[in-house]
Design an enzyme around this catalytic site. Structure first.
Site, mmCIF file in Angstrom:
data_model
loop_
_atom_site.group_PDB
_atom_site.id
_atom_site.type_symbol
_atom_site.label_atom_id
_atom_site.label_comp_id
_atom_site.label_asym_id
_atom_site.label_seq_id
_atom_site.Cartn_x
_atom_site.Cartn_y
_atom_site.Cartn_z
ATOM 1 N N HIS A 87 0.847 -1.204 0.000
ATOM 2 C CA HIS A 87 0.000 0.000 0.000
ATOM 3 C C HIS A 87 0.874 1.241 0.000
ATOM 4 O O HIS A 87 1.908 1.287 0.667
ATOM 5 C CB HIS A 87 -0.998 -0.001 1.160
ATOM 6 C CG HIS A 87 -0.408 0.087 2.536
ATOM 7 N ND1 HIS A 87 -0.164 1.287 3.181
ATOM 8 C CD2 HIS A 87 -0.025 -0.885 3.405
ATOM 9 C CE1 HIS A 87 0.326 1.048 4.382
ATOM 10 N NE2 HIS A 87 0.430 -0.257 4.550
ATOM 11 N N ASP A 89 -0.464 4.347 0.642
ATOM 12 C CA ASP A 89 -0.977 5.388 1.540
ATOM 13 C C ASP A 89 -0.296 5.279 2.891
ATOM 14 O O ASP A 89 0.281 4.237 3.251
ATOM 15 C CB ASP A 89 -2.498 5.299 1.687
ATOM 16 C CG ASP A 89 -2.968 4.028 2.394
ATOM 17 O OD1 ASP A 89 -2.415 2.950 2.096
ATOM 18 O OD2 ASP A 89 -3.887 4.102 3.230
ATOM 19 N N ASP A 120 6.210 1.557 6.955
ATOM 20 C CA ASP A 120 4.809 1.176 6.793
ATOM 21 C C ASP A 120 4.151 2.043 5.725
ATOM 22 O O ASP A 120 3.624 3.094 6.030
ATOM 23 C CB ASP A 120 4.097 1.330 8.139
ATOM 24 C CG ASP A 120 2.634 0.976 8.087
ATOM 25 O OD1 ASP A 120 2.213 0.275 7.159
ATOM 26 O OD2 ASP A 120 1.890 1.426 8.990
ATOM 27 N N GLU A 154 -5.233 1.265 2.745
ATOM 28 C CA GLU A 154 -4.970 0.318 3.824
ATOM 29 C C GLU A 154 -5.060 0.987 5.184
ATOM 30 O O GLU A 154 -5.572 0.393 6.146
ATOM 31 C CB GLU A 154 -3.573 -0.306 3.635
ATOM 32 C CG GLU A 154 -3.335 -1.550 4.487
ATOM 33 C CD GLU A 154 -2.846 -1.250 5.902
ATOM 34 O OE1 GLU A 154 -2.903 -2.169 6.750
ATOM 35 O OE2 GLU A 154 -2.416 -0.108 6.161
ATOM 36 N N GLU A 155 -4.584 2.217 5.282
ATOM 37 C CA GLU A 155 -4.565 2.894 6.573
ATOM 38 C C GLU A 155 -5.945 3.371 7.020
ATOM 39 O O GLU A 155 -6.097 3.867 8.143
ATOM 40 C CB GLU A 155 -3.594 4.079 6.533
ATOM 41 C CG GLU A 155 -2.139 3.703 6.249
ATOM 42 C CD GLU A 155 -1.486 2.896 7.368
ATOM 43 O OE1 GLU A 155 -2.184 2.538 8.340
ATOM 44 O OE2 GLU A 155 -0.273 2.627 7.276
ATOM 45 N N HIS A 214 -27.203 20.422 36.025
ATOM 46 C CA HIS A 214 -26.458 20.993 37.141
ATOM 47 C C HIS A 214 -26.446 19.961 38.267
ATOM 48 O O HIS A 214 -27.497 19.516 38.736
ATOM 49 C CB HIS A 214 -27.147 22.287 37.598
ATOM 50 C CG HIS A 214 -26.360 23.093 38.568
ATOM 51 N ND1 HIS A 214 -25.969 22.615 39.812
ATOM 52 C CD2 HIS A 214 -25.909 24.377 38.509
ATOM 53 C CE1 HIS A 214 -25.309 23.545 40.456
ATOM 54 N NE2 HIS A 214 -25.268 24.646 39.686
ATOM 55 N N THR A 316 -19.524 21.657 37.419
ATOM 56 C CA THR A 316 -20.339 20.699 38.165
ATOM 57 C C THR A 316 -21.519 20.272 37.308
ATOM 58 O O THR A 316 -22.572 20.903 37.306
ATOM 59 C CB THR A 316 -20.824 21.320 39.476
ATOM 60 O OG1 THR A 316 -21.447 22.581 39.199
ATOM 61 C CG2 THR A 316 -19.649 21.533 40.424
ATOM 62 N N ARG A 329 -9.421 -8.801 20.694
ATOM 63 C CA ARG A 329 -8.597 -9.535 19.746
ATOM 64 C C ARG A 329 -8.944 -11.016 19.856
ATOM 65 O O ARG A 329 -9.037 -11.562 20.967
ATOM 66 C CB ARG A 329 -7.116 -9.309 20.034
ATOM 67 C CG ARG A 329 -6.680 -7.863 19.898
ATOM 68 C CD ARG A 329 -6.680 -7.368 18.469
ATOM 69 N NE ARG A 329 -6.366 -5.939 18.392
ATOM 70 C CZ ARG A 329 -6.124 -5.283 17.267
ATOM 71 N NH1 ARG A 329 -6.171 -5.920 16.115
ATOM 72 N NH2 ARG A 329 -5.855 -3.992 17.291
ATOM 73 N N SER A 400 -4.160 -7.450 13.896
ATOM 74 C CA SER A 400 -5.077 -7.972 12.879
ATOM 75 C C SER A 400 -4.799 -7.287 11.550
ATOM 76 O O SER A 400 -4.528 -6.087 11.509
ATOM 77 C CB SER A 400 -6.532 -7.708 13.275
ATOM 78 O OG SER A 400 -6.795 -8.164 14.580
ATOM 79 N N HIS A 429 3.357 4.456 12.454
ATOM 80 C CA HIS A 429 2.237 5.245 12.982
ATOM 81 C C HIS A 429 2.689 6.270 14.029
ATOM 82 O O HIS A 429 1.848 6.983 14.576
ATOM 83 C CB HIS A 429 1.149 4.347 13.606
ATOM 84 C CG HIS A 429 0.471 3.444 12.641
ATOM 85 N ND1 HIS A 429 -0.787 2.930 12.867
ATOM 86 C CD2 HIS A 429 0.853 2.943 11.439
ATOM 87 C CE1 HIS A 429 -1.148 2.147 11.859
ATOM 88 N NE2 HIS A 429 -0.148 2.143 10.983
#
Length: 460
Positions: A87, A89, A120, A154-155, A214, A316, A329, A400, A429
């Site tokens: 890739h 990109d 990458d 891909e990114e 509030h 608050t 995962r 993944s 990254h």
């Protein structure tokens, strides 16, 4: 296998290869930003023209998003075909102030090339273009048939790649696919990844009142969605760190003894990892060591949480809504859709009646396990040993790569060669992403050797 002539030409031309890579790295092809749409296309055209100059048949395909480039050289009707994926990109460069040199002004220092996309995946993919070029120059032709598929999304999750693969299934038919978009196991320990974890990525949104309230006027009677949310999140795991969702582990394929022994033989340095991460403690699943836990066991992590006021000073407020993102995962034989359903049912049953809960499944990917005994895998191992001068180790990775499932399902590919030329600390990254010039060179050598090894492993 004697590749003296090929490797000699790599040595002679390496400086030129680096200059050409710098040209590609200088293009800010950030696919997630609409303002860089023209730059993404410019990178696609750069790859297209480079393939054509090398003598490949190449084509740029427009999609509903960013373009896909395909190229091929298939002169041998009765020899195997290798599909090469990459890739062009890249991730955004922010925070740019943390870069030592500008992210799109490629700089070589201390035998590394620094730039966004260096590892990458522009640098790693480019090794295959140079391998094809040098073999053609040294031998006059390629020993096998080669096809290339280079995308620009891909990114951002490759949203249009599935439709493209289905449309061009016949054009992309191959005996194996090579993907170099990862890392070695450690410095000077090249690796072949044969297992990837899958993913089920969820979002929780909790709503109470129609607007923020509030806390002095309505505290004590108004339900607080942050309270409800953190109560849910706290019950996703048991006290020992295992995942509390009923049925979550039911289909998990156990780690076999041979695989645990193979992992135990890897040069894994837990203390070095803790130092790199800035941690004094690693959270291991009971009954499993750190390497097994990070690569071959299922996980659940809260990736983000929001709601209410978190700015400077005090406000608050009882928020009207709160939310969180949770990733799980997965390992063979867990299915993303089934895990998403189990997650949804569990948190819905736990949700307090005074708030409303919405659960979304944002993304899923199935786990991948490739047989180490495939002849193409063994060919890749021999090629890497030829290129790097040391035999690779076989590893499972905790991350993944959804596109791998696309190649398996749509193209019917079983021989998926995940060959990482980068290093774990290349900073993909992150600011100051880099790619070692020695890994760049050895990647070209290994990719060239793979072309010849693929021919010898093919049984017709």
């Amino acid at each position: 296998m004697a590749l003296t002539d090929v490797f000699g030409k790599i040595d002679t031309n390496l400086d030129r290869y680096v200059r050409e890579l710098k040209e590609l790295l200088a293009i800010p092809s950030v696919s997630t930003y609409s303002r860089h749409r023209g730059d993404v296309r410019r990178a696609a055209e750069w790859v297209l023209n480079h393939c054509k100059r090398m003598g490949l048949e190449a084509q740029l395909h427009d999609t509903a998003g960013h373009p896909v480039v395909t190229a091929s050289r298939c002169p041998h009707p009765h020899r195997p075909t290798l599909l090469i994926y990459g890739h062009y990109d890249v991730q955004p460069a922010e925070p740019e102030e943390e870069w030592n040199t500008p992210p799109f002004q490629p700089t070589v220092r201390d035998e590394f090339i620094y730039a966004r996309g260096a590892s990458d995946d522009k640098g790693q993919f480019f090794t295959y273009l140079k391998a094809l070029e040098v073999v053609l120059a040294a031998r006059g032709d390629l020993p096998i048939n080669v096809k290339l598929l280079v995308e620009g999304e891909e990114e951002i999750g490759s949203p249009h790649l599935g439709a493209f693969l289905k449309k061009h299934r016949g054009q992309l038919k191959a005996d194996a696919i090579a993907i170099s978009d990862g890392a070695q196991f450690s410095d000077n320990v090249p690796a072949i990844t044969y297992g990837l974890r899958g993913l089920a990525y969820m979002e929780l949104n909790v709503q109470a009142s129609r607007t923020d309230l509030h806390s002095g006027s309505f505290g004590g009677i108004a339900p607080n969605p942050i309270h409800a949310l953190v109560t849910l999140l706290a019950r996703l795991k048991n006290p020992d760190g295992t995942i509390a969702i009923p049925g979550f582990y039911d289909t998990v394929a156990p780690l076999e003894l041979w695989e645990r022994e193979a992992m135990g033989a890897l040069p894994f340095d837990e203390e070095k990892l803790k130092a790199y991460l800035g941690l004094s403690y690693l959270c291991e699943e009971p009954g499993y060591n750190a390497l097994e836990s990070k690569t071959a066991r299922p996980t659940l992590d809260i990736n983000g949480i929001w709601g209410g006021f978190s700015g400077e000073g005090a406000k608050t407020v009882i928020p009207a809504k709160a939310g969180a993102k949770v990733s799980m995962r997965l390992v063979p034989h867990q299915k993303p859709q089934q895990i998403a359903e189990l997650f949804t049912r569990y948190v819905t049953d736990l949700c307090p009646k005074e708030v409303q809960l919405q659960v979304k499944a944002l993304h899923g990917a199935e786990p991948v396990l490739v047989s180490r005994d495939l002849p193409q895998m063994q060919a890749a191992a021999r090629a890497i040993e030829t290129g790097f001068g040391v035999a690779p180790v076989f590893i499972r990775e905790g991350g993944s790569i959804p596109i791998v499932n696309l190649f398996k399902k749509v193209l019917g590919l079983e021989a998926i060669l995940l060959l990482g030329w980068g290093r774990p600390d290349d900073g993909a990254h992150a600011p100051n992403e880099r790619f070692a010039l020695s890994d760049f060179k050895n990647g070209i050598r290994s990719a060239a050797a793979l072309l010849f090894e693929m021919e010898t492993c093919y049984d017709g």
